[in-house]
Design a protein around this motif. Sequence first.
Motif, PDB file in Angstrom:
ATOM      1  N   GLY A 111       0.770  -1.238   0.000  1.00  0.00           N
ATOM      2  CA  GLY A 111       0.000   0.000   0.000  1.00  0.00           C
ATOM      3  C   GLY A 111       0.799   1.284   0.000  1.00  0.00           C
ATOM      4  N   VAL A 112       2.094   1.207  -0.286  1.00  0.00           N
ATOM      5  CA  VAL A 112       2.923   2.410  -0.332  1.00  0.00           C
ATOM      6  C   VAL A 112       3.138   2.803  -1.796  1.00  0.00           C
ATOM      7  N   ASN A 113       2.831   4.025  -2.126  1.00  0.00           N
ATOM      8  CA  ASN A 113       3.096   4.545  -3.459  1.00  0.00           C
ATOM      9  C   ASN A 113       4.564   4.966  -3.473  1.00  0.00           C
ATOM     10  N   THR A 114       5.434   4.000  -3.747  1.00  0.00           N
ATOM     11  CA  THR A 114       6.876   4.231  -3.601  1.00  0.00           C
ATOM     12  C   THR A 114       7.390   5.311  -4.549  1.00  0.00           C
ATOM     13  N   GLU A 115       6.852   5.381  -5.747  1.00  0.00           N
ATOM     14  CA  GLU A 115       7.306   6.400  -6.701  1.00  0.00           C
ATOM     15  C   GLU A 115       7.020   7.798  -6.156  1.00  0.00           C
ATOM     16  N   GLN A 116       5.811   7.981  -5.652  1.00  0.00           N
ATOM     17  CA  GLN A 116       5.440   9.273  -5.073  1.00  0.00           C
ATOM     18  C   GLN A 116       6.286   9.578  -3.833  1.00  0.00           C
ATOM     19  N   GLU A 137      -8.936  -2.010  12.184  1.00  0.00           N
ATOM     20  CA  GLU A 137      -8.610  -2.102  10.759  1.00  0.00           C
ATOM     21  C   GLU A 137      -7.296  -1.379  10.465  1.00  0.00           C
ATOM     22  N   THR A 138      -7.111  -0.229  11.086  1.00  0.00           N
ATOM     23  CA  THR A 138      -5.885   0.547  10.895  1.00  0.00           C
ATOM     24  C   THR A 138      -4.680  -0.194  11.466  1.00  0.00           C
ATOM     25  N   GLU A 139      -4.859  -0.820  12.614  1.00  0.00           N
ATOM     26  CA  GLU A 139      -3.773  -1.603  13.217  1.00  0.00           C
ATOM     27  C   GLU A 139      -3.398  -2.784  12.327  1.00  0.00           C
ATOM     28  N   LEU A 140      -4.391  -3.438  11.739  1.00  0.00           N
ATOM     29  CA  LEU A 140      -4.104  -4.554  10.829  1.00  0.00           C
ATOM     30  C   LEU A 140      -3.349  -4.079   9.599  1.00  0.00           C
ATOM     31  N   GLU A 141      -3.744  -2.946   9.062  1.00  0.00           N
ATOM     32  CA  GLU A 141      -3.047  -2.374   7.914  1.00  0.00           C
ATOM     33  C   GLU A 141      -1.615  -2.017   8.292  1.00  0.00           C
ATOM     34  N   SER A 142      -1.440  -1.469   9.478  1.00  0.00           N
ATOM     35  CA  SER A 142      -0.109  -1.135   9.960  1.00  0.00           C
ATOM     36  C   SER A 142       0.754  -2.383  10.103  1.00  0.00           C
ATOM     37  N   GLU A 143       0.166  -3.439  10.614  1.00  0.00           N
ATOM     38  CA  GLU A 143       0.931  -4.682  10.797  1.00  0.00           C
ATOM     39  C   GLU A 143       1.359  -5.264   9.457  1.00  0.00           C
ATOM     40  N   ARG A 154      11.236   3.816  10.181  1.00  0.00           N
ATOM     41  CA  ARG A 154      10.847   4.328  11.499  1.00  0.00           C
ATOM     42  C   ARG A 154       9.335   4.404  11.678  1.00  0.00           C
ATOM     43  N   LEU A 155       8.603   4.128  10.628  1.00  0.00           N
ATOM     44  CA  LEU A 155       7.158   4.278  10.685  1.00  0.00           C
ATOM     45  C   LEU A 155       6.499   3.483  11.813  1.00  0.00           C
ATOM     46  N   PRO A 156       6.800   2.210  12.008  1.00  0.00           N
ATOM     47  CA  PRO A 156       6.085   1.473  13.066  1.00  0.00           C
ATOM     48  C   PRO A 156       6.192   2.098  14.449  1.00  0.00           C
ATOM     49  N   GLU A 157       7.347   2.659  14.790  1.00  0.00           N
ATOM     50  CA  GLU A 157       7.509   3.277  16.102  1.00  0.00           C
ATOM     51  C   GLU A 157       6.734   4.586  16.212  1.00  0.00           C
ATOM     52  N   ALA A 158       6.473   5.214  15.083  1.00  0.00           N
ATOM     53  CA  ALA A 158       5.815   6.520  15.087  1.00  0.00           C
ATOM     54  C   ALA A 158       4.292   6.424  15.183  1.00  0.00           C
ATOM     55  N   LEU A 159       3.746   5.240  15.066  1.00  0.00           N
ATOM     56  CA  LEU A 159       2.294   5.120  14.962  1.00  0.00           C
ATOM     57  C   LEU A 159       1.559   5.237  16.288  1.00  0.00           C
ATOM     58  N   ARG A 160       2.154   4.818  17.365  1.00  0.00           N
ATOM     59  CA  ARG A 160       1.642   5.033  18.727  1.00  0.00           C
ATOM     60  C   ARG A 160       0.221   4.511  18.951  1.00  0.00           C
ATOM     61  N   ALA A 164       2.137   6.006   2.366  1.00  0.00           N
ATOM     62  CA  ALA A 164       1.534   4.739   2.795  1.00  0.00           C
ATOM     63  C   ALA A 164       0.027   4.948   2.691  1.00  0.00           C
ATOM     64  N   GLU A 165      -0.459   4.902   1.472  1.00  0.00           N
ATOM     65  CA  GLU A 165      -1.814   5.340   1.150  1.00  0.00           C
ATOM     66  C   GLU A 165      -2.893   4.533   1.856  1.00  0.00           C
ATOM     67  N   ASP A 166      -2.746   3.216   1.918  1.00  0.00           N
ATOM     68  CA  ASP A 166      -3.763   2.394   2.566  1.00  0.00           C
ATOM     69  C   ASP A 166      -3.870   2.731   4.052  1.00  0.00           C
ATOM     70  N   LEU A 167      -2.734   2.897   4.691  1.00  0.00           N
ATOM     71  CA  LEU A 167      -2.716   3.243   6.112  1.00  0.00           C
ATOM     72  C   LEU A 167      -3.295   4.644   6.333  1.00  0.00           C
ATOM     73  N   ALA A 168      -2.929   5.582   5.479  1.00  0.00           N
ATOM     74  CA  ALA A 168      -3.455   6.945   5.589  1.00  0.00           C
ATOM     75  C   ALA A 168      -4.971   6.959   5.403  1.00  0.00           C
ATOM     76  N   GLU A 169      -5.473   6.151   4.487  1.00  0.00           N
ATOM     77  CA  GLU A 169      -6.921   6.084   4.264  1.00  0.00           C
ATOM     78  C   GLU A 169      -7.641   5.526   5.485  1.00  0.00           C
ATOM     79  N   CYS A 170      -7.055   4.531   6.118  1.00  0.00           N
ATOM     80  CA  CYS A 170      -7.652   3.980   7.344  1.00  0.00           C
ATOM     81  C   CYS A 170      -7.718   5.042   8.433  1.00  0.00           C
TER      82      CYS A 170
END
Length: 128
Positions: free
Chosen positions: A14-19, A106-112, A37-43, A75-81
């Motif tokens: 779900g990450v738009n890597t080009e963007q 749902e957001t936690e599952l997407e994050s995982e 570092r994203l997983p640690e930042a999600l809190r 991380a478009e899918d996570l941002a949408e959640c």
Amino acid sequence: MDQDVFLQQLAKAGVNTEQAIGRFMGNTALFLRFVQRLPEALRFADIRKALGEQDDENFYMLVHTLKGTAANLAAEDLAECAQAILVEYRTSGFKHMHKLDSLLRETELESERLSKVLRNLDGTDGNG
């Protein structure tokens, strides 16, 4: 892991890597350092606590930060959640706790799903 393979896996997660790399002015290595570092930042523990305590200010700030961080890294899918949580919260506050909890799960599952890919970059898949 080969960088191109890793970027393909991020895209599938779900990450738009080009963007995202474009936001880092084409510096793929810098993007990869930030995305790791994203997983640690999600809190999520803090978000859950704020939800449980119905702490308006902290809940909103934490979810908004989650959305912004995910969006900045494309991380478009996570941002949408996270956006779905914000929409529900703005609409009805804490009146529909079950719905907020469901959206947060749902957001936690997407994050995982994304975190699993990120652990593979480090060579640690969480299985050993």
